[in-house]
Scaffold this motif. Structure first.
Motif, short mmCIF file in Angstrom:
data_model
loop_
_atom_site.label_atom_id
_atom_site.label_comp_id
_atom_site.label_asym_id
_atom_site.label_seq_id
_atom_site.Cartn_x
_atom_site.Cartn_y
_atom_site.Cartn_z
N ILE A 328 0.85 -1.19 0.00
CA ILE A 328 0.00 0.00 0.00
C ILE A 328 0.88 1.24 0.00
N ASN A 329 0.65 2.11 -0.96
CA ASN A 329 1.31 3.41 -1.01
C ASN A 329 0.23 4.47 -0.86
N TYR A 330 0.08 4.97 0.37
CA TYR A 330 -1.00 5.92 0.61
C TYR A 330 -0.66 7.30 0.06
N PHE A 351 -2.00 12.32 16.97
CA PHE A 351 -2.18 12.26 15.52
C PHE A 351 -0.83 12.03 14.85
N LYS A 352 -0.76 10.98 14.05
CA LYS A 352 0.49 10.67 13.36
C LYS A 352 0.21 10.52 11.88
N MET A 353 1.14 10.98 11.09
CA MET A 353 0.93 11.08 9.65
C MET A 353 0.90 9.71 8.97
N GLY A 354 2.04 9.05 8.95
CA GLY A 354 2.14 7.75 8.30
C GLY A 354 3.06 6.87 9.11
N GLU A 355 2.54 5.79 9.63
CA GLU A 355 3.30 4.95 10.53
C GLU A 355 3.49 3.56 9.93
N LYS A 377 -7.25 8.93 -5.41
CA LYS A 377 -6.36 8.91 -4.25
C LYS A 377 -6.95 8.06 -3.14
N GLY A 378 -6.06 7.57 -2.26
CA GLY A 378 -6.54 6.75 -1.16
C GLY A 378 -5.54 6.65 -0.03
N THR A 379 -6.03 6.15 1.09
CA THR A 379 -5.14 5.93 2.24
C THR A 379 -5.69 4.79 3.09
N TYR A 380 -4.81 4.29 3.95
CA TYR A 380 -5.18 3.22 4.90
C TYR A 380 -4.86 3.74 6.30
#
Length: 419
Positions: A328-330, A351-355, A377-380
């Motif tokens: 996954i590449n958010y 709150f953390k950006m990308g972990e 676009k997407g995120t996990y």
């Protein structure tokens, strides 16, 4: 408004493993329909040939009959017969706009749930009623959150289209691919996937997650000839010996300089008695890598080893792909948006950006990649909840206060984009 706690406890009591989520999916269809959603389900939501690791007909039919006994709507569940348990709710807003999707997995695990007095579901009488199956990975919570989001947005007072994807068979990374292959993501501009827990404490939200591995799960069949192991061993062709040869060589595959890899033979079965040359054996093996390309190379090496091991012992063989995922590449923009909205929800304080996410693999990756490949676009995300035991453990549980909080977060994200 939905009673989220009661709904989650009902799902928890009736845990259904991958592609057998007949009761769960039936309830989802009923509730979405009652809220005025257009509902796509059954073979309309899944490409049958793209389902991976489908249970046997006997297992599917037994689960289907159990669902009917336990309150599944017969008319609805009939369209799901044979393992077509995906459900997609679609709500068109009052004005044109983008299409925003959220994904929620529904399946449980083949885990025997704890009966200890300090296990919260046991103490409050909502332990699994299906002995040997358990919601040990928060998917009961995910399904509940999805229905809560559906309720919050049921009025359609937004611009664009909302698509709520309730996915079967996430465990074993088996179910998402068939939904993607059916084209259910092809009109989506933004997609948000999430998981509760995953070693993130209550009050913390991660806008994105990385570190998920590409993986291929394979079931290999070895076909030989049985004979008397004492009187005529030379007339047999030992399928188990061929599978064992493959096992040892699979675990001898070298590491790669271009990306971390994993291989594992998790199942090796064959034979019927000490004095019979085994005519059949099966092996379940997985490959993993941080790179989709490296995983494909390791997979090919596994396939070559299986083929040559079978040939060495004069066996026939067949390989089935029973699961798979990609990294996954958010999209950073979506992670930022998620955190901005999380900061407006009471109870979220960190709150953390990308972990880095060490869960292994996740087949929501196919959905996110499909949206990205088509310009979206997407995120996990990871949404924290303290857990008394690790995921997939007999005493796993979630804090139910996270349910309304998560609904509010996803509702805010949807309304932010559907303007």
């Amino acid at each position: 408004m939905l009673d989220l706690v009661s709904l989650r406890r009902d799902f928890h009591m009736h845990p259904e493993v991958g592609f057998t989520e007949f009761r769960t999916a039936s309830k989802v269809v009923e509730l979405l329909t009652s809220m005025g959603y257009d509902v796509i389900y059954g073979q309309d939501a899944m490409d049958g040939d793209s389902r991976r690791g489908l249970p046997s007909e006997e297992v599917l039919e037994a689960a289907y009959e159990r669902a009917l006994r336990d309150g599944a709507n017969p008319e609805i569940v009939a369209k799901m017969r044979g393992g077509y348990t995906a459900v997609i709710g679609v709500k068109k807003g009052s004005k044109p706009g983008p299409t925003v999707a959220f994904r929620f997995d529904m399946d449980a695990l083949p885990v025997l749930e704890s009966t200890d007095a300090d296990h919260f579901p046991q103490a409050h009488d909502f332990r699994s009623r299906y002995e040997g199956n358990m919601h040990a990975c928060a998917h009961d919570g995910h399904t509940t959150i999805g229905l809560g989001v559906a309720s919050a947005l049921a009025a359609g007072d937004f611009a664009g289209t909302l698509k709520l994807i309730f996915q079967p068979a996430e465990e074993g990374v088996r179910g998402a691919y068939s939904i993607v292959q059916k084209g259910m993501l092809d009109d989506v501009d933004y997609i948000f996937c999430h998981h509760l827990g995953v070693n993130v404490p209550l009050g913390e939200v991660h806008g994105g997650s990385y570190g998920f591995l590409a993986t291929t799960k394979m079931l290999a069949h070895f076909y030989g000839v049985s004979s008397h192991a004492g009187a005529s061993p030379e007339q047999g062709k030992n399928a188990l010996l061929g599978a064992a040869t493959a096992l040892l060589n699979i675990h001898a595959i070298p590491r790669f300089s271009t990306g971390a890899t994993r291989v594992n033979v998790g199942v090796l079965e064959g034979g019927t008695a000490a004095n019979i040359i085994p005519a059949y054996a099966k092996m379940i093996v997985e490959t993993r890598s941080v790179s989709e390309e490296v995983n494909a190379e390791v997979e090919q090496r596994v396939r070559t080893i299986i083929a040559h091991s079978a040939a060495m012992h004069e066996l026939e063989h067949k390989i089935e792909v029973v699961g798979g995922a990609i990294p996954i590449n958010y999209d950073e923009e979506m992670a930022v948006l998620a955190l901005e909205e999380a900061k407006q929800v009471e109870g979220f304080t960190s709150f953390k950006m990308g972990e880095y996410n060490s869960m292994g693999s996740e087949d929501a990756s196919f959905m996110i990649k499909r949206v990205q490949d088509r310009g979206g676009k997407g995120t996990y995300m990871a949404i924290g909840t303290d857990i008394p035991a690790p995921h997939h453990h007999p005493k796993f549980d979630i804090q139910e206060e996270i349910l309304p909080r998560s609904v509010e977060l996803l509702n805010r994200i949807a309304r932010r984009l559907l303007t």
